[in-house]
Structure formats: C-alpha cells, structure tokens
Design a protein around this motif. Structure first.
Motif, PDB file in Angstrom:
ATOM      1  N   UNK A 158       8.309  69.178  53.727  1.00 31.42           N
ATOM      2  CA  UNK A 158       7.750  67.829  53.671  1.00 31.42           C
ATOM      3  C   UNK A 158       8.176  67.061  52.440  1.00 31.42           C
ATOM      4  N   UNK A 159       8.571  67.776  51.368  1.00 33.07           N
ATOM      5  CA  UNK A 159       9.012  67.105  50.148  1.00 33.07           C
ATOM      6  C   UNK A 159      10.505  66.814  50.124  1.00 33.07           C
ATOM      7  N   UNK A 160      11.251  67.303  51.111  1.00 35.15           N
ATOM      8  CA  UNK A 160      12.696  67.036  51.130  1.00 35.15           C
ATOM      9  C   UNK A 160      12.949  65.557  51.416  1.00 35.15           C
ATOM     10  N   UNK A 161      13.985  64.982  50.820  1.00 38.12           N
ATOM     11  CA  UNK A 161      14.293  63.568  51.102  1.00 38.12           C
ATOM     12  C   UNK A 161      14.828  63.394  52.518  1.00 38.12           C
ATOM     13  N   UNK A 162      14.622  62.222  53.045  1.00 36.30           N
ATOM     14  CA  UNK A 162      15.086  61.910  54.401  1.00 36.30           C
ATOM     15  C   UNK A 162      16.524  61.417  54.321  1.00 36.30           C
ATOM     16  N   UNK A 163      17.464  62.297  54.590  1.00 35.71           N
ATOM     17  CA  UNK A 163      18.894  61.991  54.489  1.00 35.71           C
ATOM     18  C   UNK A 163      19.463  61.878  55.902  1.00 35.71           C
ATOM     19  N   UNK A 164      20.137  60.756  56.194  1.00 37.26           N
ATOM     20  CA  UNK A 164      20.812  60.580  57.472  1.00 37.26           C
ATOM     21  C   UNK A 164      22.257  61.058  57.324  1.00 37.26           C
ATOM     22  N   UNK A 165      22.660  62.135  57.989  1.00 35.81           N
ATOM     23  CA  UNK A 165      23.990  62.711  57.729  1.00 35.81           C
ATOM     24  C   UNK A 165      25.149  61.817  58.158  1.00 35.81           C
ATOM     25  N   UNK A 166      24.941  60.897  59.093  1.00 30.84           N
ATOM     26  CA  UNK A 166      26.067  60.146  59.665  1.00 30.84           C
ATOM     27  C   UNK A 166      26.092  58.686  59.265  1.00 30.84           C
ATOM     28  N   UNK A 167      25.223  58.258  58.371  1.00 29.57           N
ATOM     29  CA  UNK A 167      25.213  56.854  57.990  1.00 29.57           C
ATOM     30  C   UNK A 167      26.129  56.629  56.780  1.00 29.57           C
ATOM     31  N   UNK A 168      26.202  55.383  56.305  1.00 28.13           N
ATOM     32  CA  UNK A 168      27.056  55.029  55.155  1.00 28.13           C
ATOM     33  C   UNK A 168      26.460  55.651  53.887  1.00 28.13           C
ATOM     34  N   UNK A 169      27.214  56.542  53.253  1.00 26.22           N
ATOM     35  CA  UNK A 169      26.667  57.364  52.169  1.00 26.22           C
ATOM     36  C   UNK A 169      27.631  57.408  50.999  1.00 26.22           C
ATOM     37  N   UNK A 170      27.072  57.269  49.794  1.00 30.72           N
ATOM     38  CA  UNK A 170      27.798  57.528  48.549  1.00 30.72           C
ATOM     39  C   UNK A 170      27.198  58.788  47.929  1.00 30.72           C
ATOM     40  N   UNK A 171      28.048  59.762  47.597  1.00 28.26           N
ATOM     41  CA  UNK A 171      27.573  61.024  47.040  1.00 28.26           C
ATOM     42  C   UNK A 171      28.106  61.161  45.625  1.00 28.26           C
ATOM     43  N   UNK A 172      27.213  61.327  44.676  1.00 27.23           N
ATOM     44  CA  UNK A 172      27.565  61.425  43.254  1.00 27.23           C
ATOM     45  C   UNK A 172      27.550  62.896  42.859  1.00 27.23           C
ATOM     46  N   UNK A 212      26.519  43.639  51.878  1.00 23.51           N
ATOM     47  CA  UNK A 212      26.943  42.836  53.031  1.00 23.51           C
ATOM     48  C   UNK A 212      25.975  43.013  54.198  1.00 23.51           C
ATOM     49  N   UNK A 213      24.679  42.975  53.874  1.00 23.18           N
ATOM     50  CA  UNK A 213      23.602  43.067  54.855  1.00 23.18           C
ATOM     51  C   UNK A 213      23.600  44.398  55.598  1.00 23.18           C
ATOM     52  N   UNK A 214      24.234  45.428  55.039  1.00 29.52           N
ATOM     53  CA  UNK A 214      24.226  46.767  55.615  1.00 29.52           C
ATOM     54  C   UNK A 214      23.525  47.709  54.646  1.00 29.52           C
ATOM     55  N   UNK A 215      22.786  48.665  55.192  1.00 35.90           N
ATOM     56  CA  UNK A 215      22.041  49.605  54.369  1.00 35.90           C
ATOM     57  C   UNK A 215      22.925  50.817  54.031  1.00 35.90           C
ATOM     58  N   UNK A 216      23.005  51.122  52.737  1.00 36.62           N
ATOM     59  CA  UNK A 216      23.740  52.287  52.248  1.00 36.62           C
ATOM     60  C   UNK A 216      22.741  53.241  51.606  1.00 36.62           C
ATOM     61  N   UNK A 217      23.087  54.535  51.615  1.00 37.65           N
ATOM     62  CA  UNK A 217      22.289  55.524  50.898  1.00 37.65           C
ATOM     63  C   UNK A 217      23.173  56.208  49.859  1.00 37.65           C
ATOM     64  N   UNK A 218      22.604  56.382  48.676  1.00 40.41           N
ATOM     65  CA  UNK A 218      23.322  57.014  47.569  1.00 40.41           C
ATOM     66  C   UNK A 218      22.576  58.293  47.202  1.00 40.41           C
ATOM     67  N   UNK A 219      23.290  59.426  47.176  1.00 42.63           N
ATOM     68  CA  UNK A 219      22.681  60.731  46.955  1.00 42.63           C
ATOM     69  C   UNK A 219      23.090  61.249  45.584  1.00 42.63           C
ATOM     70  N   UNK A 220      22.098  61.577  44.789  1.00 42.48           N
ATOM     71  CA  UNK A 220      22.314  62.175  43.477  1.00 42.48           C
ATOM     72  C   UNK A 220      22.166  63.687  43.612  1.00 42.48           C
ATOM     73  N   UNK A 221      23.217  64.420  43.307  1.00 36.24           N
ATOM     74  CA  UNK A 221      23.209  65.877  43.472  1.00 36.24           C
ATOM     75  C   UNK A 221      23.014  66.554  42.112  1.00 36.24           C
ATOM     76  N   UNK A 222      22.469  67.757  42.092  1.00 35.99           N
ATOM     77  CA  UNK A 222      22.372  68.498  40.824  1.00 35.99           C
ATOM     78  C   UNK A 222      23.755  68.811  40.255  1.00 35.99           C
ATOM     79  N   UNK A 223      23.804  69.056  38.968  1.00 40.75           N
ATOM     80  CA  UNK A 223      25.079  69.360  38.320  1.00 40.75           C
ATOM     81  C   UNK A 223      25.668  70.680  38.782  1.00 40.75           C
ATOM     82  N   UNK A 224      27.024  70.750  38.750  1.00 41.02           N
ATOM     83  CA  UNK A 224      27.750  71.945  39.188  1.00 41.02           C
ATOM     84  C   UNK A 224      28.524  72.496  38.001  1.00 41.02           C
ATOM     85  N   UNK A 225      28.537  73.803  37.871  1.00 35.44           N
ATOM     86  CA  UNK A 225      29.318  74.468  36.832  1.00 35.44           C
ATOM     87  C   UNK A 225      30.550  75.115  37.462  1.00 35.44           C
TER      88      UNK A 225
END
Length: 658
Positions: A158-172, A212-225
């Motif tokens: 229930x605490x996981x974020x609601x991520x749409x796998x196929x929508x417009x996404x920026x992954x950091x 441009x009137x379109x909804x984007x989602x930006x995902x912040x990921x934990x750091x990687x070593x």
C-alpha cells in the motif's frame, strides 16, 4: 492493469480470524435444539452449523488469496520489484499455505457432515460439531506466521508509489548524492527528502509534471554503486529493476565536482557497467553542479574519457545546476521533446513489413489516404464581368448607389417608413410580387379547397329546404297541447332539481371521505327504497311493486303467522310485509336451531380423505416445528444462552469469551 494495491483489505491474525468465524456462526445459527426434538431435526441443525463455519472460513481465506496480485499476470517491472522486496518464492509459499488451509477445512467439513448423518443422539451430534469446529480452528491457528507475513506485505504494497509502466517517464539514475532528488523537487510537485549524505533515498519516489498539456512522470531511484549484480542490496536492486523494465528516458546524473564522494572515473565506470540496461531507450548524461565545475574545467584526459561516452551518437550531454536552478527547465524540456518524438516514431514503426521499409501502422494509414489531382490543365477561376466592374461602395461618394437604408432615412427612419421587401422578388411574372399570399392549412393553400360553384350549390340547398317546409316534411304527427307540454317541462325541471339535490347531499356526507365508494351495480337496494325514490320522481310504481312481491320467495321463518299469507314447501311462513332487518333475524334464528355438526368430519367423505387431510396438516406444520413453534400464531422467543457466555467468572481486564 492494476498498478496499486491500496485497496487490499486488512488481513486478520489467527486469533481475529477465529473470533470472526465463530461469532458469525453463532450469530447466524443460534442454538435452538433441545433433547425432545426429532433426531433428524437435530442432525440437520448441527450439519448446517458445520457447513456454515466451513463456508465462512473458505470465504475469508479465499478473499485473502484473491486480493494479492498474481505475479505471472502483472507487468515485469512490478514482478521483479516484488521479487526484490518480498522474495517472490516466499510470497507464493505463503499464499499456497492459505489455499491449502482452505482445502483442508473443506475436507474436514465434508468428513464430519458424513459422520453427523449417522449420529444417534443430541450429545453425539454436539460432540461431532465441537470436534469439527475445533479442527477448523486448529488449521487456522497454524497459519499464524503466514497471516502476519501477508499483513506486512500488504502494508508495504500500500505504500508503494503508483507507477504506470507504459506512460511518458523520465528516470533519474546515478551514484548516491549526485543531485537526483533535487532535480525531482525542481521539476515536479514531489516532496522528496534532500540531505547531504549518501543513500538518503532508499526507495522509488515519483513526481508528476505537465509538458505541452501532457502528463509526465519522473522517477527518482536510489543510488547505485559500481559492484557486481550479485552483491547489490535491495535498495540498489530497485533502481536496476526500474531501469531494466520501464519504457522511459534515462537521465544519468554525474557530479564533476566529486562532492558526492565518488570520482569522475568511478562514475564513468558505473555508466559503462549498467549500459546494457539502456538498450532501446533514450539516454542522457546530465552534468550537475555546473556552478562549481563545468566539463570545460576538467583536464584533457578526463574530458577525453567523458567524450568517449558520447561518440556512439545515441547519448546526449546536458548541463544544469539544481542549486542555482540554472538550465533545469531547459534540460526538462529537451528530454520531454526527444521522448515525445521517440514515442511517435515507435508507434509509426509498429509492425514492420516484409522489407522493413515502412511500419505496418504507417503503411496502413498511407494506404487509406488518396489525394485527388485534376486531369489536364488547371481551370482558371471564373469571375463575372458585373462583379469585376462593380464599384466599391463609399458612403461619402454622392454618386453611390442608393440603398434601402438611405430610402428609409429619407422618409423618416425606422418605425415611420417600412422598406419594400417585395421589390426584389424574382418571380416568373413580375406582376405577382404584390399578390396577396393565401393562407396555409395542413401544408396546403386554402385556395385549393375553394369550390367555384359553391354559390350555386348553396342556392339549390336553400330552395330544397323551403320546399320541404312547405310540404310539411318537418311537421310532427301528434301535436301536444300547450297544457301537456307545460306539464312535461315542469316534470323535467323537477327531476333535474332532484338530481342536483341528491348530488349535493352525497357530497356533504363526511363519512364518504374516508370510506371506499361501492359501485352502484354492487349495492343492494331494497324494494321499498326504490318505490319511494320513484314516487318522488313522479313515476307510478304500483305494477312494479306488485310484480316484484309476487315473484319473491323468502326462506326465513315469519315472526307472526297471523301476518303471513302463505307457507313454503317446508312449512315455513313467508312474510311479504316484513322489513329486511326482520327477515335477516328470522333467517339467523332458523340457522341457529339447526342440528350440531362434527367439524373434524364435516366435508370429509371417507376415512381415506380424512387421512389425506391429516397428512397435509402435518406437512404444513413441519416449518413451524423446525422453528420450535406450536403454530403460525406462536411468537415466543426461547432464551437459549450459551454456556461459554454465562458460565465462570471474568476478570477485570479480560475480554476472552472462549
């Protein structure tokens, strides 16, 4: 596709599950069985109790299994994420144990229902019921650890974020403490925690913004070593899962100032290590903290290594500073624009043809488009000469053409002079312009209905009427005298007045307001009342009354034989002059003097019919017996108190009723 599981109901522990099941059983099926009841009824009651407990347990356990997602039916991103966080095998085993417990409870119920079918006493039925419920509760008790684990998984899901796998996404992505969370706070409404130490972000965070009137989602990921995949922790594996499975634009953040605690060479090596995960994705190297160090400030060897990452042509470098907000919006707009163009090209290329030149969808669209081209030389535009030579209207020109508006102004203006609207009518004959327009009826001109010979026909009709009057066609055979005619008229007026009084009297009756009105054809009117009513209306009823009394044949015994004129075939006197009330009393007296009858044998022809009637009465009483009632009118509620509710002492703080 289900991407959030906040609606999964809470999972009770084994003790709560036991209380729910047993309380529901006792509430729905309170004990109403006593020793004097038939053994078949006792068996049926305890069988229902065991079955109800089993159905309740199966329903609760089945709901738990169905509430959790099936790992084979969800997106691979969520499948790997759940495998990383909870261990997919452990989750499957826990759900399998719940399903097995459901099957075992159903088996216990089936076995004990079969034993209850042959129980011989109330005590035996009760003991079998207790044994069945005890075994079911034991099976639920063995699920103690399983239910606790599933409740923890549910709370974390229930605490996981609601991520749409196929929508417009920026992954950091990138090393810890290179500015990923700061960028997410700058471009979206996400309230992520930003701290100057590594691994501040320990799970996936998501933010949303519009471009441009379109909804984007930006995902912040934990750091990687930079170490092998087998040595990565659960926090790092969340980033790897997101990079591998999401359709997105990868933004690999780098800190050239090395304030993050990692050298530029280590950041380049990490990019090369996870580069296989960037296949078929847009990749951008984002240089952060340019307010401290820019790529131009590096030494030649480091610049050469950095440029090596861009030589393939599929990686682009962008620069920004989250501290001063320099270039943040430009980087966001550039990435979003490239992502939109890439998604459009992928849709057009979906389903390539045999030669691979044009995508299937693009070829399908192009095959339906046909642009018609004219044959031969193009045709010039035709403009009439009158239009070419038309002089432009100028209000200041004295030689301008005169308009209807000018004529109206010269004759007094609007309301004084009406413009002739019929002057420009284009009709076949100009003389028709001012003809009176005929009226229309039912979509047709009224003139179409006019008969040209109507005057001649009317004159002929009047001549015929005069001829018939002269010949005496309308004269009556019997002419009434003035006195007779006046009498008839006065009687008719009297009848009308009487009718009006009767209607008013009926309206004034208050009792009729709250009483159903009986139709006149259903109301029984005595002969005397009808006689009086007709007399008041002036109708002679002598013949009617005598005929009705001659045909009447009352069946009651007369009050006085001296008033009766005749007797019927049974010797009873018929009183023609008695009132209806007296006749009813005489009838009731005659019935009360009849012989007494046996109500049990009355209407029954023989002993077979009597036994059949008894059997039907016993069948009708079965439902009452099942409910412990003496009959349909029995409303007595037995106070059946359970021993575990009233026996023994209860401590001050105890609430355990079992």
């Amino acid at each position: 596709m289900k991407t959030q599981w906040k609606d999964i109901p809470a999972i009770p522990n084994h003790q709560q599950m036991t209380d729910i099941v047993l309380s529901s059983t006792q509430r729905k099926l309170p004990t109403q069985i006593r020793a004097g009841f038939k053994i078949s009824r006792i068996r049926a009651f305890y069988t229902r109790k065991v079955k109800f407990t089993q159905e309740t347990c199966s329903e609760k356990l089945g709901a738990i299994v169905e509430a959790f997602p099936r790992l084979n039916d969800i997106h691979p991103f969520y499948k790997d994420l759940m495998n990383t966080l909870y261990d997919a095998d452990h989750l499957k085993i826990a759900l399998g144990q719940v399903s097995t417990a459901k099957t075992l409870i159903e088996t216990v119920s089936r076995d004990y229902v079969r034993l209850l079918k042959y129980a011989g006493s109330l005590f035996q039925c009760k003991q079998l019921k207790r044994a069945a419920l005890g075994r079911m509760v034991t099976i639920i008790k063995r699920l103690k650890d399983t239910l606790l684990y599933l409740e923890e998984v549910r709370m974390h899901l229930g605490r996981l974020p609601s991520i749409q796998p196929n929508t417009r996404t920026l992954l950091v992505a990138g090393f810890p403490n290179v500015g990923k969370s700061s960028f997410l706070r700058s471009v979206s409404r996400a309230d992520t925690e930003v701290q100057p130490y590594a691994f501040t972000t320990r799970s996936l965070f998501i933010g949303h913004f519009d471009y441009k009137y379109l909804r984007f989602q930006c995902i912040d990921t934990p750091g990687i070593l930079d170490h092998p995949l087998e040595e990565m922790s659960t926090i790092e594996m969340q980033s790897i899962t997101a990079i591998a499975h999401l359709r997105c634009a990868i933004m690999y953040f780098m800190d050239l100032s090395e304030q993050c605690g990692y050298s530029v060479q280590a950041q380049i090596n990490l990019f090369n290590s996870i580069k296989p995960l960037f296949a078929n994705k847009l990749v951008f190297i984002v240089i952060n903290k340019i307010d401290i160090v820019k790529p131009e400030d590096l030494d030649a060897e480091t610049q050469e290594q950095l440029n090596t990452l861009l030589k393939a042509g599929d990686v682009e470098m962008l620069q920004l500073s989250c501290s001063t907000q320099e270039g943040v919006q430009d980087v966001k707009n550039t990435v979003c624009e490239r992502l939109l163009a890439e998604r459009v090209s992928e849709k057009l290329k979906a389903g390539t043809t045999n030669n691979g030149a044009i995508g299937g969808r693009l070829a399908e669209v192009m095959s339906r488009i046909h642009v018609a081209q004219p044959m031969g030389a193009p045709l010039p535009t035709f403009i009439p000469e009158a239009v070419k030579n038309l002089k432009k209207y100028n209000k200041e020109d004295p030689d301008r053409p005169k308009l209807s508006r000018d004529v109206e102004a010269e004759n007094g203006g609007a309301g004084v002079f009406n413009v002739d609207l019929r002057a420009d009518y284009l009709l076949k004959n100009p003389e028709w312009k001012y003809d009176k327009v005929p009226e229309i009826f039912n979509g047709m001109n009224v003139a179409d209905f006019i008969d040209p010979e109507i005057d001649a026909k009317l004159a002929a009709l009047e001549e015929e009427e005069e001829r018939l009057e002269a010949e005496g066609f309308y004269d009556s055979d019997e002419e009434l005298d003035d006195e007779e005619e006046a009498t008839i008229l006065s009687q008719a007026e009297h009848i009308r007045e009487k009718h009006a009084l009767m209607r008013n009297e009926a309206r004034m009756k208050k009792r009729l307001k709250n009483q159903a009105i009986i139709p006149r054809k259903k109301v029984r009117i005595p002969l005397s009342k009808m006689d009086d009513a007709l007399d008041q209306l002036g109708v002679d009823t002598t013949d009617i009354v005598s005929r009705a009394r001659s045909q009447s044949r009352p069946r009651g015994r007369s009050l006085t034989r001296s008033r009766a004129g005749t007797e019927d075939a049974d010797g009873d006197a018929m009183d023609l002059d008695a009132t209806p009330r007296e006749r009813l009393r005489s009838k009731s007296r005659a019935r009360s003097m009849g012989p007494a009858t046996n109500r049990r044998d009355d209407g029954v022809q023989d002993e077979t019919a009597r036994s059949k009637a008894d059997r039907m009465a016993k069948l009708g009483q079965q439902k009452m017996n099942r409910m412990a009632r003496q009959g349909e009118a029995d409303r007595h509620q037995t106070a059946s108190l359970q021993k575990w509710l009233v026996a023994g002492k209860r401590g001050i703080g105890k609430n355990q009723r079992r």
